[in-house]
Scaffold this motif. Structure first.
Motif, PDB file in Angstrom:
ATOM      1  N   LEU A 289       0.811  -1.219   0.000  1.00 22.62           N
ATOM      2  CA  LEU A 289       0.000   0.000   0.000  1.00 22.62           C
ATOM      3  C   LEU A 289       0.838   1.261   0.000  1.00 22.62           C
ATOM      4  O   LEU A 289       0.511   2.234  -0.667  1.00 22.62           O
ATOM      5  CB  LEU A 289      -0.932  -0.002   1.214  1.00 22.62           C
ATOM      6  N   ALA A 290       1.894   1.289   0.797  1.00 20.17           N
ATOM      7  CA  ALA A 290       2.807   2.431   0.888  1.00 20.17           C
ATOM      8  C   ALA A 290       2.137   3.687   1.422  1.00 20.17           C
ATOM      9  O   ALA A 290       2.480   4.803   1.028  1.00 20.17           O
ATOM     10  CB  ALA A 290       3.453   2.710  -0.472  1.00 20.17           C
ATOM     11  N   GLU A 291       1.183   3.516   2.339  1.00 24.90           N
ATOM     12  CA  GLU A 291       0.595   4.652   3.049  1.00 24.90           C
ATOM     13  C   GLU A 291      -0.061   4.136   4.333  1.00 24.90           C
ATOM     14  O   GLU A 291      -0.540   3.009   4.369  1.00 24.90           O
ATOM     15  CB  GLU A 291      -0.419   5.404   2.190  1.00 24.90           C
ATOM     16  N   PRO A 292      -0.106   4.974   5.377  1.00 21.77           N
ATOM     17  CA  PRO A 292      -0.642   4.526   6.673  1.00 21.77           C
ATOM     18  C   PRO A 292      -2.155   4.650   6.752  1.00 21.77           C
ATOM     19  O   PRO A 292      -2.704   5.453   7.510  1.00 21.77           O
ATOM     20  CB  PRO A 292       0.052   5.472   7.656  1.00 21.77           C
ATOM     21  N   THR A 293      -2.850   3.828   5.987  1.00 21.46           N
ATOM     22  CA  THR A 293      -4.296   3.969   5.834  1.00 21.46           C
ATOM     23  C   THR A 293      -4.998   2.643   6.066  1.00 21.46           C
ATOM     24  O   THR A 293      -4.536   1.597   5.613  1.00 21.46           O
ATOM     25  CB  THR A 293      -4.631   4.488   4.422  1.00 21.46           C
ATOM     26  N   LEU A 294      -6.142   2.702   6.755  1.00 19.20           N
ATOM     27  CA  LEU A 294      -6.986   1.526   6.908  1.00 19.20           C
ATOM     28  C   LEU A 294      -7.684   1.217   5.583  1.00 19.20           C
ATOM     29  O   LEU A 294      -8.123   2.135   4.884  1.00 19.20           O
ATOM     30  CB  LEU A 294      -8.039   1.754   7.979  1.00 19.20           C
ATOM     31  N   LEU A 295      -7.829  -0.047   5.287  1.00 18.63           N
ATOM     32  CA  LEU A 295      -8.510  -0.506   4.087  1.00 18.63           C
ATOM     33  C   LEU A 295      -9.642  -1.433   4.516  1.00 18.63           C
ATOM     34  O   LEU A 295      -9.428  -2.370   5.290  1.00 18.63           O
ATOM     35  CB  LEU A 295      -7.525  -1.245   3.173  1.00 18.63           C
ATOM     36  N   VAL A 296     -10.866  -1.165   4.037  1.00 19.45           N
ATOM     37  CA  VAL A 296     -12.024  -1.997   4.368  1.00 19.45           C
ATOM     38  C   VAL A 296     -12.603  -2.569   3.086  1.00 19.45           C
ATOM     39  O   VAL A 296     -12.254  -2.135   1.979  1.00 19.45           O
ATOM     40  CB  VAL A 296     -13.089  -1.198   5.156  1.00 19.45           C
ATOM     41  N   ASP A 297     -13.507  -3.525   3.246  1.00 15.95           N
ATOM     42  CA  ASP A 297     -14.006  -4.302   2.121  1.00 15.95           C
ATOM     43  C   ASP A 297     -15.532  -4.272   2.111  1.00 15.95           C
ATOM     44  O   ASP A 297     -16.174  -4.638   3.102  1.00 15.95           O
ATOM     45  CB  ASP A 297     -13.512  -5.744   2.266  1.00 15.95           C
ATOM     46  N   THR A 298     -16.138  -3.835   0.998  1.00 17.22           N
ATOM     47  CA  THR A 298     -17.606  -3.783   0.941  1.00 17.22           C
ATOM     48  C   THR A 298     -18.233  -5.168   0.986  1.00 17.22           C
ATOM     49  O   THR A 298     -19.400  -5.312   1.361  1.00 17.22           O
ATOM     50  CB  THR A 298     -18.082  -3.060  -0.335  1.00 17.22           C
ATOM     51  N   ARG A 299     -17.474  -6.188   0.647  1.00 22.10           N
ATOM     52  CA  ARG A 299     -17.992  -7.560   0.732  1.00 22.10           C
ATOM     53  C   ARG A 299     -17.815  -8.132   2.137  1.00 22.10           C
ATOM     54  O   ARG A 299     -18.279  -9.238   2.407  1.00 22.10           O
ATOM     55  CB  ARG A 299     -17.289  -8.447  -0.295  1.00 22.10           C
ATOM     56  N   ARG A 300     -17.149  -7.397   3.000  1.00 23.02           N
ATOM     57  CA  ARG A 300     -16.982  -7.716   4.417  1.00 23.02           C
ATOM     58  C   ARG A 300     -16.355  -9.094   4.641  1.00 23.02           C
ATOM     59  O   ARG A 300     -16.707  -9.810   5.565  1.00 23.02           O
ATOM     60  CB  ARG A 300     -18.307  -7.582   5.167  1.00 23.02           C
ATOM     61  N   ARG A 301     -15.392  -9.424   3.771  1.00 29.45           N
ATOM     62  CA  ARG A 301     -14.633 -10.664   3.973  1.00 29.45           C
ATOM     63  C   ARG A 301     -13.623 -10.491   5.105  1.00 29.45           C
ATOM     64  O   ARG A 301     -13.121 -11.474   5.649  1.00 29.45           O
ATOM     65  CB  ARG A 301     -13.937 -11.059   2.665  1.00 29.45           C
ATOM     66  N   THR A 325      -4.635  -7.967   9.507  1.00 30.97           N
ATOM     67  CA  THR A 325      -5.979  -8.090   8.951  1.00 30.97           C
ATOM     68  C   THR A 325      -6.877  -8.760   9.976  1.00 30.97           C
ATOM     69  O   THR A 325      -6.568  -9.846  10.465  1.00 30.97           O
ATOM     70  CB  THR A 325      -5.969  -8.932   7.662  1.00 30.97           C
ATOM     71  N   SER A 326      -8.001  -8.127  10.289  1.00 28.97           N
ATOM     72  CA  SER A 326      -8.906  -8.637  11.322  1.00 28.97           C
ATOM     73  C   SER A 326     -10.194  -9.142  10.717  1.00 28.97           C
ATOM     74  O   SER A 326     -10.709  -8.586   9.733  1.00 28.97           O
ATOM     75  CB  SER A 326      -9.214  -7.541  12.349  1.00 28.97           C
ATOM     76  N   ALA A 342      -8.734 -12.658  -0.265  1.00 28.58           N
ATOM     77  CA  ALA A 342      -9.388 -11.352  -0.222  1.00 28.58           C
ATOM     78  C   ALA A 342      -8.354 -10.234  -0.237  1.00 28.58           C
ATOM     79  O   ALA A 342      -8.558  -9.187  -0.881  1.00 28.58           O
ATOM     80  CB  ALA A 342     -10.272 -11.246   1.014  1.00 28.58           C
ATOM     81  N   LEU A 343      -7.245 -10.428   0.449  1.00 30.89           N
ATOM     82  CA  LEU A 343      -6.192  -9.404   0.466  1.00 30.89           C
ATOM     83  C   LEU A 343      -5.549  -9.252  -0.908  1.00 30.89           C
ATOM     84  O   LEU A 343      -5.158  -8.142  -1.294  1.00 30.89           O
ATOM     85  CB  LEU A 343      -5.136  -9.769   1.509  1.00 30.89           C
ATOM     86  N   ARG A 344      -5.449 -10.327  -1.634  1.00 33.86           N
ATOM     87  CA  ARG A 344      -4.891 -10.242  -2.984  1.00 33.86           C
ATOM     88  C   ARG A 344      -5.727  -9.300  -3.839  1.00 33.86           C
ATOM     89  O   ARG A 344      -5.190  -8.470  -4.582  1.00 33.86           O
ATOM     90  CB  ARG A 344      -4.832 -11.636  -3.608  1.00 33.86           C
ATOM     91  N   GLU A 345      -7.050  -9.399  -3.717  1.00 38.28           N
ATOM     92  CA  GLU A 345      -7.926  -8.512  -4.477  1.00 38.28           C
ATOM     93  C   GLU A 345      -7.879  -7.087  -3.932  1.00 38.28           C
ATOM     94  O   GLU A 345      -7.809  -6.116  -4.698  1.00 38.28           O
ATOM     95  CB  GLU A 345      -9.360  -9.028  -4.424  1.00 38.28           C
ATOM     96  N   ALA A 346      -7.935  -6.950  -2.606  1.00 41.05           N
ATOM     97  CA  ALA A 346      -8.015  -5.618  -2.002  1.00 41.05           C
ATOM     98  C   ALA A 346      -6.756  -4.803  -2.239  1.00 41.05           C
ATOM     99  O   ALA A 346      -6.824  -3.597  -2.518  1.00 41.05           O
ATOM    100  CB  ALA A 346      -8.289  -5.751  -0.501  1.00 41.05           C
ATOM    101  N   TYR A 347      -5.599  -5.451  -2.130  1.00 35.31           N
ATOM    102  CA  TYR A 347      -4.339  -4.725  -2.324  1.00 35.31           C
ATOM    103  C   TYR A 347      -3.889  -4.726  -3.783  1.00 35.31           C
ATOM    104  O   TYR A 347      -2.979  -3.971  -4.156  1.00 35.31           O
ATOM    105  CB  TYR A 347      -3.242  -5.340  -1.452  1.00 35.31           C
TER     106      TYR A 347
END
Length: 417
Positions: A289-301, A325-326, A342-347
């Motif tokens: 990601l290279a930034e200090p940001t939370l990432l969430v998922d609309t599919r809630r995986r 990842t929680s 899921a992380l592969r898709e999100a990132y």
């Protein structure tokens, strides 16, 4: 701080069982009033759920946690400078099926204003409704938010004029990680207080992990106040009995433990249901990601994910990235593989080369807070017996600290001090 085998026991005014932030705050206030206090803790470190481990050179909290600088109890009790707080980006990234969107606070980062243009994250009506809701929560006195009619968070968002589409795109995936439930059935009073705290404060991580917070609280107590590795078996008429068979005499006992120990020591205290969360810690060769940001998922995986080493570089050795990842609930066979996918898709990057460093499941991570949610509960359970913790206030560091303060006040009044 000493262990159970040290020193000869003497009678004390108040015995505090548990050295989490609630128990430490209670002890501090009692000592400030001139009351003799002893704190006993079953574990080898203070902190309760707010603990940090070193795993193969990485800094790993016992479950992903953030630190909010706006909490009144935090501002009143802690010097924040030694914590060397590292801030998150004021906003979140949202992984959707049509790509990644950014939700930011344009008052803090004006250059992100285009991200909120109508049609990208939300429509004009939703953005106006959000502005009104946020302005009210940020500027209204807390007592007004606390005294409002309590409904579910989902109902409160609908009443504020926010569409189901915007709720599903942003609020539900984001707040699931805050409340540890994904139906938005949590108290609307608590939601408004949390939203206020986020608007007014900064979400951070201490450079040495979340465990630095209770360590700082413990360091402010006189030497010898806290005795570690001293599990309590039961309460007695005169105080408490440790597992090692040692009597701890006290005029009053405050139980500031987790829900399991509280139910065993003070069955009449009443313990709410708790939410369980599991955090997977992966090591990647570089930050995805290279930034200090939370990432969430609309599919809630998953609830949320972030690159901890982008927030606090010291969390990972040089040349590595630490990703946390929680997910709701406990660990299960095959779940890490699903999370990795899921992380592969999100990132948007391969994750096959990531190593699983460790897994942390916290069974009593957060109390369930369905409406009507009492934001203040007395600590008194019986004569000379008290309980404090986030379960008697709100599920937050603020709630735990405030509960400890309330317990100290009630003990002082009952002792005639």
């Amino acid at each position: 701080m000493s262990a159970d085998r040290d020193a000869t026991d003497v009678r004390t005014d108040v015995l505090v069982v548990g050295a989490g932030v609630a128990g430490l705050a209670c002890a501090h206030d009692l000592l400030a009033a001139g009351v003799a206090v002893r704190v006993v803790e079953a574990d080898a470190e203070v902190g309760g759920r707010m603990r940090t481990d070193r795993v193969e050179g990485f800094v790993v909290d016992r479950g992903f946690q953030v630190f909010n600088t706006s909490y009144p109890q935090v501002r009143g009790r802690l010097d924040l400078r030694p914590l060397r707080l590292r801030p998150f980006t004021p906003g979140v990234l949202i992984h959707t099926e049509s790509g990644r969107l950014r939700f930011s606070d344009p008052t803090r980062r004006p250059r992100t204003l285009p991200d909120l243009l109508p049609g990208r994250l939300a429509g004009t009506r939703d953005l106006l409704a959000l502005a009104v809701l946020s302005g009210r929560d940020m500027l209204a006195p807390p007592r007004l938010l606390k005294s409002a009619t309590d409904t579910t968070t989902r109902t409160a968002l609908a009443d504020a004029g926010i569409s189901d589409t915007f709720v599903e795109r942003f609020f539900r995936p984001f707040l699931s990680g805050v409340f540890l439930e994904d139906e938005l059935v949590t108290s609307s009073r608590f939601f408004h207080l949390v939203w206020r705290s986020m608007l007014r404060g900064t979400l951070c991580l201490p450079a040495e992990g979340i465990g630095a917070v209770p360590r700082a609280l413990a360091a402010a107590l006189p030497e010898g106040t806290v005795r570690l590795e001293t599990p309590v078996e039961r309460l007695t008429d005169d105080g408490a009995l440790t597992v090692a068979g040692r009597e701890l005499a006290a005029r009053a006992v405050v139980v500031a433990t987790g829900p399991g120990a509280l139910a065993a020591l003070l069955p009449r205290a009443g313990v709410p249901a708790y939410r369980t969360v599991t955090t997977y810690y992966h090591v990647a060769p570089t930050s995805p990601l290279a930034e200090p940001t939370l990432l969430v998922d609309t599919r809630r995986r998953f609830l949320n994910t972030c690159v901890l080493s982008d927030v606090a570089p010291g969390h990972a050795p040089r040349g590595h990235a630490l990703v946390a990842t929680s997910v709701l609930g406990g660990d299960a066979e095959g779940r890490e593989r699903e999370v990795r996918g899921a992380l592969r898709e999100a990132y948007g990057t391969g994750t096959d080369g990531w190593d699983l460093l460790t897994v942390r499941t916290v069974a009593d991570a957060l109390p369930a807070m369905a409406p009507p949610q009492p934001l203040v509960r007395t600590s008194r359970v019986a004569a000379g017996r008290y309980a404090c913790g986030d379960h008697r206030a709100t599920g937050s560091v603020q709630g735990a600290l405030a509960s400890g303060a309330r317990a100290a006040g009630e003990v002082l009044r009952d002792l005639g001090r």
